[in-house]
Each structure stands twice: as C-alpha cells, then as structure tokens.
Design a protein around this motif. Structure first.
Motif, PDB file in Angstrom:
ATOM      1  N   THR A 126     108.478  64.210 100.805  1.00  0.00           N
ATOM      2  CA  THR A 126     107.639  64.159  99.608  1.00  0.00           C
ATOM      3  C   THR A 126     108.208  63.263  98.520  1.00  0.00           C
ATOM      4  OG1 THR A 126     108.716  66.067  98.552  1.00  0.00           O
ATOM      5  CG2 THR A 126     106.881  66.522 100.064  1.00  0.00           C
ATOM      6  N   GLY A 127     109.511  62.952  98.582  1.00  0.00           N
ATOM      7  CA  GLY A 127     110.144  62.185  97.523  1.00  0.00           C
ATOM      8  C   GLY A 127     110.340  62.973  96.247  1.00  0.00           C
ATOM      9  N   ARG A 128     110.211  64.294  96.325  1.00  0.00           N
ATOM     10  CA  ARG A 128     110.324  65.140  95.144  1.00  0.00           C
ATOM     11  C   ARG A 128     111.596  65.992  95.224  1.00  0.00           C
ATOM     12  NH1 ARG A 128     105.470  65.853  92.252  1.00  0.00           N
ATOM     13  NH2 ARG A 128     106.843  66.957  90.804  1.00  0.00           N
ATOM     14  N   PRO A 129     112.202  66.311  94.073  1.00  0.00           N
ATOM     15  CA  PRO A 129     113.423  67.121  94.064  1.00  0.00           C
ATOM     16  C   PRO A 129     113.119  68.599  94.269  1.00  0.00           C
ATOM     17  CG  PRO A 129     112.800  66.566  91.825  1.00  0.00           C
ATOM     18  CD  PRO A 129     111.826  65.845  92.713  1.00  0.00           C
ATOM     19  N   PHE A 130     114.115  69.332  94.743  1.00  0.00           N
ATOM     20  CA  PHE A 130     113.962  70.772  94.945  1.00  0.00           C
ATOM     21  C   PHE A 130     115.309  71.453  94.801  1.00  0.00           C
ATOM     22  CE2 PHE A 130     114.863  68.995  99.140  1.00  0.00           C
ATOM     23  CZ  PHE A 130     115.769  69.887  99.687  1.00  0.00           C
ATOM     24  N   LEU A 131     115.259  72.753  94.545  1.00  0.00           N
ATOM     25  CA  LEU A 131     116.464  73.572  94.475  1.00  0.00           C
ATOM     26  C   LEU A 131     116.882  73.958  95.885  1.00  0.00           C
ATOM     27  CD1 LEU A 131     115.395  75.931  91.561  1.00  0.00           C
ATOM     28  CD2 LEU A 131     117.176  74.178  91.428  1.00  0.00           C
ATOM     29  N   SER A 132     118.145  73.787  96.200  1.00  0.00           N
ATOM     30  CA  SER A 132     118.640  74.235  97.495  1.00  0.00           C
ATOM     31  C   SER A 132     118.806  75.747  97.489  1.00  0.00           C
ATOM     32  CB  SER A 132     119.975  73.567  97.808  1.00  0.00           C
ATOM     33  OG  SER A 132     120.991  74.079  96.939  1.00  0.00           O
ATOM     34  N   ALA A 133     118.934  76.320  98.678  1.00  0.00           N
ATOM     35  CA  ALA A 133     119.163  77.761  98.775  1.00  0.00           C
ATOM     36  C   ALA A 133     120.473  78.137  98.074  1.00  0.00           C
ATOM     37  CB  ALA A 133     119.192  78.188 100.236  1.00  0.00           C
ATOM     38  N   ALA A 134     121.475  77.272  98.172  1.00  0.00           N
ATOM     39  CA  ALA A 134     122.752  77.554  97.497  1.00  0.00           C
ATOM     40  C   ALA A 134     122.576  77.535  95.980  1.00  0.00           C
ATOM     41  CB  ALA A 134     123.798  76.530  97.925  1.00  0.00           C
ATOM     42  N   GLN A 135     121.791  76.602  95.467  1.00  0.00           N
ATOM     43  CA  GLN A 135     121.530  76.567  94.027  1.00  0.00           C
ATOM     44  C   GLN A 135     120.729  77.798  93.584  1.00  0.00           C
ATOM     45  OE1 GLN A 135     119.702  72.678  94.095  1.00  0.00           O
ATOM     46  NE2 GLN A 135     121.474  71.726  93.102  1.00  0.00           N
ATOM     47  N   ALA A 136     119.792  78.220  94.429  1.00  0.00           N
ATOM     48  CA  ALA A 136     119.033  79.428  94.115  1.00  0.00           C
ATOM     49  C   ALA A 136     119.948  80.641  94.029  1.00  0.00           C
ATOM     50  CB  ALA A 136     117.951  79.657  95.170  1.00  0.00           C
ATOM     51  N   TRP A 151     118.898  67.532  95.084  1.00  0.00           N
ATOM     52  CA  TRP A 151     118.377  67.289  96.435  1.00  0.00           C
ATOM     53  C   TRP A 151     116.945  66.782  96.322  1.00  0.00           C
ATOM     54  CZ3 TRP A 151     121.564  67.412 100.476  1.00  0.00           C
ATOM     55  CH2 TRP A 151     122.746  68.166 100.380  1.00  0.00           C
ATOM     56  N   THR A 152     116.642  65.689  97.057  1.00  0.00           N
ATOM     57  CA  THR A 152     115.308  65.099  97.051  1.00  0.00           C
ATOM     58  C   THR A 152     114.785  65.023  98.479  1.00  0.00           C
ATOM     59  OG1 THR A 152     115.796  63.775  95.083  1.00  0.00           O
ATOM     60  CG2 THR A 152     113.919  63.086  96.422  1.00  0.00           C
ATOM     61  N   SER A 153     113.581  65.537  98.692  1.00  0.00           N
ATOM     62  CA  SER A 153     112.973  65.559 100.019  1.00  0.00           C
ATOM     63  C   SER A 153     112.689  64.136 100.503  1.00  0.00           C
ATOM     64  CB  SER A 153     111.671  66.360  99.983  1.00  0.00           C
ATOM     65  OG  SER A 153     110.919  66.170 101.175  1.00  0.00           O
ATOM     66  N   ARG A 154     113.024  63.860 101.746  1.00  0.00           N
ATOM     67  CA  ARG A 154     112.687  62.563 102.338  1.00  0.00           C
ATOM     68  C   ARG A 154     111.218  62.481 102.715  1.00  0.00           C
ATOM     69  NH1 ARG A 154     117.789  63.135 106.199  1.00  0.00           N
ATOM     70  NH2 ARG A 154     119.452  62.750 104.664  1.00  0.00           N
ATOM     71  N   ALA A 213     117.204  65.932 103.411  1.00  0.00           N
ATOM     72  CA  ALA A 213     117.067  65.520 102.014  1.00  0.00           C
ATOM     73  C   ALA A 213     118.260  64.657 101.618  1.00  0.00           C
ATOM     74  CB  ALA A 213     116.982  66.745 101.113  1.00  0.00           C
ATOM     75  N   ASP A 214     118.098  63.961 100.517  1.00  0.00           N
ATOM     76  CA  ASP A 214     119.170  63.136  99.974  1.00  0.00           C
ATOM     77  C   ASP A 214     119.735  63.795  98.725  1.00  0.00           C
ATOM     78  OD1 ASP A 214     118.824  61.024 101.877  1.00  0.00           O
ATOM     79  OD2 ASP A 214     117.032  60.418 100.770  1.00  0.00           O
ATOM     80  N   LEU A 215     121.048  63.713  98.546  1.00  0.00           N
ATOM     81  CA  LEU A 215     121.733  64.324  97.413  1.00  0.00           C
ATOM     82  C   LEU A 215     122.260  63.228  96.490  1.00  0.00           C
ATOM     83  CD1 LEU A 215     122.923  66.873  96.035  1.00  0.00           C
ATOM     84  CD2 LEU A 215     124.952  66.555  97.481  1.00  0.00           C
ATOM     85  N   GLU A 216     121.877  63.309  95.222  1.00  0.00           N
ATOM     86  CA  GLU A 216     122.382  62.380  94.227  1.00  0.00           C
ATOM     87  C   GLU A 216     122.547  63.114  92.905  1.00  0.00           C
ATOM     88  OE1 GLU A 216     121.285  58.090  92.114  1.00  0.00           O
ATOM     89  OE2 GLU A 216     120.066  58.858  93.774  1.00  0.00           O
ATOM     90  N   ASP A 217     123.745  63.061  92.360  1.00  0.00           N
ATOM     91  CA  ASP A 217     124.062  63.717  91.088  1.00  0.00           C
ATOM     92  C   ASP A 217     123.689  65.199  91.105  1.00  0.00           C
ATOM     93  OD1 ASP A 217     125.004  61.311  90.010  1.00  0.00           O
ATOM     94  OD2 ASP A 217     122.993  60.735  89.330  1.00  0.00           O
TER      95      ASP A 217
END
Length: 521
Positions: free
Chosen positions: A260-270, A255-258, A248-252
């Motif tokens: 699906t192009g959609r953002p998701f919560l990382s395990a650390a954020q969870a 995390w955005t999946s390469r 995934a790519d990280l910006e601000d």
C-alpha cells in the motif's frame, strides 16, 4: 475463540429478506462543518444477506477444528444453560447477583470451552451483568458453574430475571431464571472517558500516542480507542492480511507496507503502547471496522491471495459480502488477531458504521451480534448507525454503543429525514438498557486541518457551555434522562495538512481536557 462459519445460510437469507427496516444510505458527498464528522468515504450500495449467525444464535462461529454446524433458524445452540437460579444481596451502594447455572452439551460431539453472558432483564430492558466461562464438555455432558456479578449502576432499582445466553445472541440461545432478583440503587459509576485516534489514516509515532495516554492518566481519563482500519489504510501489523514487518520497509523507526505504501504500527510497537498504557492505568480499545471500510484490507489480501480469492468475499471495492461464509471467518480472524496483539485489552471495538443501502435492519444487527460472539469474553463496542429503532431489542445487550450521530451528519434534507425516521436514537437504545458512550460528532469530533488555535479554543469553550453526557443529537438540544456511561473526543485524520506531531497534541489537548472535566462534573 471461534473459527468456522457453517450451514444454514439459505434459511437465514430468506428469513432476513422480509424483515422490517431498510438499509442506511451512503453519506453525503459534501463535507459537514469542520467540527462535525467529515464524510469518511461514500458507502457503496450492496445487497447484504446475512449468515446463519444472525438469527440462529448457534455455533456459527465455532472454535477452530470444531465441525459442529449451525442447524436451522430457531434451533437452540449445541451448548445451552438448562438450569439457572439466582439470588441477590443489596447494600446502600451496590447489588451483588449470585447465579448458579447448569450448562449441557446437546450435541453428539465434544465441544471446546466457550462463553455465556448474563444480563438482568425486565420487559424490553436488559442490562449486562457479565461473562461466564463454560469448560469443554463431552457429548451429552453437563457442568455447573457459580458466579457473582455486581449489578450495573445504570440499572434502576427493581425486580429482574437473570438471563444467560450462549452463541451469537438470539432468543433460542438464552434461558431466564424462573425466580426474580431484586436490585437496589447503586452509587453512580465513574464515567468511562477517553480519546479516539484515527491511526489508520494518519500515522502516529509511538511517543505521540503515549503522550495521549499520559494526558488521560494525568487528568482522569480511562481509555484510548485506536481506530486501526479504514479504506485508506490498515494501521496495524496483521498476519491475517499479510501486512507484516517481513513485507515492509523500515526507515527512522517507521514500517511502511510494500503493498500500500502506507505506514503502520508493528505488533512490537503495539505492545510497547499497550505496556505503557497498562503502567499508567489506561485501557487500550482496538477497533477493527467491518463489514465496510475494507478497501485497504482488500488491497493487502489481493497481493497475498490474488484477485479471485478476494472476489469471493467482497461485495464491492470497500465492503465485505456477508452472504459469503468466508467473510464472517475473515472478520472474526481479524478480531481475534487484534486481541492477541493487545492481549491485556478487555474491550474490542467491532466497527459497524456507514453501511450500504440494501441491508435490512435485522441483518445489520445480526452482523454485530455475530462479531460480538467472535471475541469471546471481551467487552464489545460498536458504532450506532447500523442499528434501527425497529430491532433495538435484538441487539446483544453486551454490546456497548458508541453513539456519534443520529443521521450520519448528512447535509441532504431528504436523506436526513429518512435516516431519522428509522434509525435508533440514543433515547431508543437507552430505553432498552443498552450501554451508551457519547461520541457526539458535533461536540466531540475533530477533523483537524491546519491546527488553527482559534478553532481549538472555540471547540473547548463551546463544549463546556453546551455539552454533557446526556447530549446525543448535536446542537439540537436533545438530552437523555440519564447520562451515558462515558465519552471520547475522536480525532480523525483524513484532512490533516501534515502528519500527526506534538503540534496536533497541543492543539487537541484543550478539547480533551474540557471533555474530561465536563464529563466528571
């Protein structure tokens, strides 16, 4: 806790093919009114033939590395309660049930530690008492376990047998006490109230999720339900699906999946969310929705394993093919993974909404029971619309039902009549002792668009005037004789004009507060 799905598929497929009840139909294409649940996705028709766990109730979801098979329909699980005695003590405010159980491994191989669940039973009514841990047992070995549980407040005073069940819920895996126990009246339990956030369709920054946690903590709420998966997106990091921060790519901070192009919560954020919730005394209830709403998960799996691999488990573009043993393994793996992501969460929502056309009533309940067995000792929640009136007695009594709609909010009159003719109403479920949480789509659902303040004000006022924990069929006036055990305001994300922000929180907070205050009154 469990890993492999084993033999017995053909036996159960035949047994399930002539069961009573027909599958629910796809939701209407036209959307319901704004305050009711929008049609989330057209449920695609599929033929579902259940796995062995549906009727066998044996080790169909067994621990990883345990080769024990399922056997045939009607055959008892390999580890069962062979002796059960129970006594009770009653005070002015509670009943304590003390149970002594003897568990025996009937197989020729050692069995890893596993779980049993106890319930009070009288006729068709069952009320879950709680969990029992069974240690690992050598072939032919037995062990004695002693436990105490408080009788649930919603169980009427009376005389009950105590029932212990192992494996995926079925009669063959259960044993009841020969002698009965008496229960008295219990003090009413505090309502279990909270909020559901659709973090699959809409990305909620961690600080915004924590604002909802704080709102609940400050005003008497108890849980935050996170709807993590849907056709549009998988909103959480998942090694099982191949959606990780490494891919995934990280910006601000997002995390955005390469894939699906959609953002998701990382395990650390969870974990950050879970830690904050724990400090504030709020339970996180993560939801992995199966067997439907899997389109985004399939996209991730196809990128990881290829289309041929995914074709083995999907019946259509968004439905798991539950005739395939790998489908149950995948769903169980996802549920176990989310319990590792939220290790402090003692409750998991297994989804189970908006089924396809061709599954029988027994097959749908069987899937729910199998998924419940996969999460071990955790409390289990599930949506109501896969449960038919004809088979409410087959539903695992440990499953708490989040009741959102009798007919799926379809606007097709014929479809509405058909669904109401066979689906279980909240009154049907309450009659057999099922624990219910009120997610009524008319009063408690939000599908926000432009965040009009007038909508927010009207919704809160209407709820205060007409809703209670007894309400279960929108504005029809239907009421249960006793209140449900809790409720949630559900905030869906498919129609949001802009990403969730403080503006959404301010807009939705009056509705949440109205529910919390009304439920507690």
């Amino acid at each position: 806790m469990h890993g492999a799905v084993t033999e017995g598929w053909d036996v159960v497929a035949r047994a399930g093919s002539d069961e009573e009840g027909q599958g629910s139909r796809a939701p209407a294409e036209s959307g319901p009114p704004r305050r009711r649940r929008a049609a989330r996705a057209a449920a695609l028709a599929l033929t579902i033939v259940t796995c062995a766990a549906v009727l066998v109730g044996v080790d169909t979801l067994v621990p990883s590395g345990d080769p024990a098979g399922a056997g045939t329909a009607g055959r008892a699980p390999s580890v069962t309660a062979t002796k059960l005695t129970a006594t009770s003590s009653v005070t002015a405010t509670r009943t304590t049930v003390r149970t002594t159980l003897r568990f025996t491994n009937h197989s020729t191989t050692r069995k890893p530690a596993r779980d049993a669940w106890l319930s009070l039973t009288a006729g068709s009514r069952q009320y879950t008492l709680g969990h029992v841990g069974i240690p690992s047992l050598a072939a032919g070995a037995s062990t004695t376990v002693r436990v105490s549980h408080r009788a649930p407040a919603r169980a009427p005073a009376g005389t009950y047998a105590v029932r212990a069940c192992t494996g995926a819920y079925a009669a063959a895996g259960c044993r009841a006490s020969a002698a009965s126990v008496r229960t008295g009246r219990s003090a009413p339990a505090r309502p279990t109230t909270g909020v559901m956030l659709d973090v699959a369709r809409a990305y909620y920054p961690v600080p915004l999720i924590e604002q909802y946690v704080d709102l609940l903590a400050d005003d008497g709420g108890r849980f935050l339900h996170l709807h993590l998966t849907d056709d549009h997106n998988v909103g959480i990091e998942s090694a099982v699906l191949g959606q990780t921060t490494a891919n995934a790519d990280l910006e601000d901070g997002v995390w955005t999946s390469r894939v699906t192009g959609r953002p998701f919560l990382s395990a650390a954020q969870a974990r950050e969310i879970a830690d904050h919730a724990a400090r504030r005394g709020i339970t996180i209830v993560p939801e992995i929705d199966t067997p439907g709403h899997m389109a985004a998960a399939f996209a991730l799996l196809e990128a990881r394993h290829g289309a041929r691999w995914v074709d083995r488990i999907r019946a259509d573009e968004s439905e798991l093919d539950v005739t395939a043993p790998a489908s149950a393994r995948l769903a169980a793996d996802l549920l176990r993974e989310v319990t590792r992501t939220f290790p402090a969460s003692r409750t998991v929502h297994i989804g189970g909404d908006e089924w396809g056309d061709d599954a029988t009533a027994a097959q749908r309940v069987g899937w729910l029971n199998t998924m419940a067995a996969a999460v071990g000792d955790r409390e289990v929640w599930a949506w109501n619309d896969g449960i038919d009136r004809a088979v409410v007695g087959r539903l695992d009594p440990r499953i708490h039902v989040t009741y959102w709609s009798f007919d799926g909010d379809t606007e097709d009159p014929a479809e509405r009549r058909d669904r109401r003719a066979h689906r279980a109403g909240a009154d049907d479920l309450a009659a057999v002792g099922t624990d219910l949480l009120n997610y009524d789509s008319y009063y408690l659902y939000e599908v926000p668009t432009d965040l009009d303040p007038a909508d927010s004000a009207y919704t809160a006022a209407d709820l205060r005037a007409h809703w209670s924990l007894r309400t279960w069929d929108g504005d029809s006036g239907s009421r249960l004789t006793a209140p449900m055990s809790g409720a949630a305001v559900a905030i869906w994300g498919e129609d949001l004009a802009s990403p969730p922000s403080d503006a959404l929180f301010r807009w939705s907070a009056p509705h949440v507060l109205a529910m919390l205050e009304t439920a507690g009154s």
